[in-house]
Design an enzyme around this catalytic site. Structure first.
Site, PDB file in Angstrom:
ATOM      1  N   THR A 218      -0.888  -8.216  -1.765  1.00  0.00           N
ATOM      2  CA  THR A 218       0.911  -7.947  -1.606  1.00  0.00           C
ATOM      3  C   THR A 218       1.569  -7.834  -0.455  1.00  0.00           C
ATOM      4  O   THR A 218       0.581  -6.251   0.544  1.00  0.00           O
ATOM      5  CB  THR A 218       1.438  -6.772  -2.628  1.00  0.00           C
ATOM      6  N   GLY A 272       0.497  -2.582 -10.718  1.00  0.00           N
ATOM      7  CA  GLY A 272       2.010  -3.034 -10.506  1.00  0.00           C
ATOM      8  C   GLY A 272       2.147  -1.619 -12.031  1.00  0.00           C
ATOM      9  O   GLY A 272       3.411  -1.164 -12.084  1.00  0.00           O
TER      10      GLY A 272
HETATM   11  N1  ASP Z   1       1.483  -4.343  -7.572  1.00  0.00           N
HETATM   12  C1  ASP Z   1       1.163  -6.271  -7.219  1.00  0.00           C
HETATM   13  C2  ASP Z   1       1.963  -5.929  -8.954  1.00  0.00           C
HETATM   14  O1  ASP Z   1       2.017  -5.559  -9.680  1.00  0.00           O
HETATM   15  C3  ASP Z   1       0.140  -6.013  -7.182  1.00  0.00           C
HETATM   16  C4  ASP Z   1      -0.452  -5.932  -5.519  1.00  0.00           C
HETATM   17  O2  ASP Z   1      -0.050  -4.965  -5.016  1.00  0.00           O
HETATM   18  O3  ASP Z   1      -1.099  -6.161  -4.963  1.00  0.00           O
HETATM   19  O4  ASP Z   1       1.248  -6.928  -9.251  1.00  0.00           O
END
Ligand code: ASP
Length: 352
Positions: A218, A272
């Site tokens: 992300t 997340g």
């Molecule tokens: N936080 C993101 C999610 O849970 C994933 C990530 O940070 O790569 O969708």
């Protein structure tokens, strides 16, 4: 003498406003992350490292150019995240991971620390740059969060760039999905447990056992502009092999993204579900607001309480109203960096 006094006063005022403007320009700061996870000198090659460094620098420079030109923190966050979204290296936009159904469902959010307004999109499949759609929700609608087909339609109506869903298909993410599916199968066979699909892991299994590669690609950006305004934004494809329709923290204001001119701008990355339950981005701001904690202390305390103590993994980049940048994560590494008034990008990857 009387004639000189107003003159002296006027020039003193001019001088002080000049000094103030100068001080503001010196304060511009932008910080980013490109995901956290099992990122160590043994898990990535020198060539991969060089590619990540170059991409992070490019994104930092794009945001810096906006801020140095007098652009707002919101403008800088969008410009920076667009670079990441167009780069297949990161799990956002073009490099987004696949759901268990083999589709790309993207999430993004943005918050303006000056106005307290925010916008987000979740589960979109046709918007080339989801961060621009998040901004449109913030500025062109009465809403904060739009999801799925409605969000895609809204973006089209706003004349944002729309692409065929196939645009988001990249071979390396496809391969990751196949591995994630295989791994799940092998694990279950090996364990001799009844077969359950990766889409519905046994609830007793730790979340991490279900993760592939343990990397979260992300992206996020936080910015402080010449006028002292903060903004934060985050964009993602979510988790590889996620159940279709699953939405993480990235488009959830207060969990994955938060900005308040009185305190801090925060963007998060990681599993997340933990960030949503811990309201991570807002928790950092609240610690600063209610107990006057420094950004360093607030981030450390939040990471401990909402992630480490609960076996959650990930990190944040935070930028306080005075331009202090804090990176916090409990993983082996986090792609991250910052750029200040001097325009020299700082890029970091590993813990040490
Ligand atoms: N936080 C993101 C999610 O849970 C994933 C990530 O940070 O790569 O969708």
């Amino acid at each position: 003498m009387h004639f000189f006094k107003p003159l002296a006063l006027a020039s003193a005022l001019l001088l002080s406003s000049h000094v103030a403007a100068q001080a503001d320009r010196n304060r511009i700061t932008l910080a980013v992350h490109g995901g956290s996870g099992t990122i160590s000198r043994t898990t990535i090659t020198a060539e991969q490292e060089a590619r990540y460094r170059a991409s992070l620098e490019q994104a930092l420079r794009a945001g810096h150019a906006v801020l140095a030109g007098g652009g707002s923190a919101v403008d800088a966050v969008v410009a920076t995240i667009k670079i990441f979204e167009d780069d297949p290296l990161f799990n956002a936009g073009k490099g987004a991971v696949f759901t268990n159904e083999g589709k790309n469902e993207l999430d993004a959010s943005i918050m303006d620390g000056k106005t307290g307004l925010a916008g987000a999109v979740a589960g979109v499949t046709t918007i080339k740059n989801p961060i621009t759609a998040a901004r449109a929700v913030m500025e062109k609608s009465r809403h904060v969060l739009m999801a799925g087909v409605g969000a895609d339609k809204f973006a089209a109506a706003q004349k944002l760039e729309i692409v065929d869903p196939a645009y988001f298909h990249t071979p390396h993410r496809w391969e990751q999905l196949q591995k994630a599916k295989e791994r799940d199968q092998i694990q279950l066979d090996h364990d001799g447990k009844p077969k359950t699909s990766a889409v519905s892991p046994a609830l007793s299994e730790p979340f991490e056992a279900w993760m592939v590669d343990h990397k979260f690609g992300t992206v996020g950006a936080v910015a402080l502009d010449a006028n002292g305004n903060l903004a934060a934004g985050t964009s993602t494809g979510g988790l590889t092999n996620k159940l279709f329709g699953r939405v993480g923290d990235s488009p959830i204001i207060c969990a994955g993204t938060y900005a308040d001119n009185q305190t801090v701008a925060v963007s998060a990355t990681g599993t997340g579900e933990f960030f949503m339950r811990g309201v991570v981005a807002y928790d950092i701001s609240a610690r600063m607001r209610y107990s006057n904690a420094s950004v360093n202390h607030a981030v450390d305390q939040t990471i401990k309480a909402t992630l480490s103590d609960k076996n959650g993994r990930g990190g944040v980049v935070a930028l306080d109203k005075n331009g202090i940048v804090k990176y916090g994560f409990n993983t082996e590494g986090m792609y991250r960096g910052a750029i200040r008034a001097d325009g020299k990008p700082e890029v970091l990857i590993y813990k040490d």
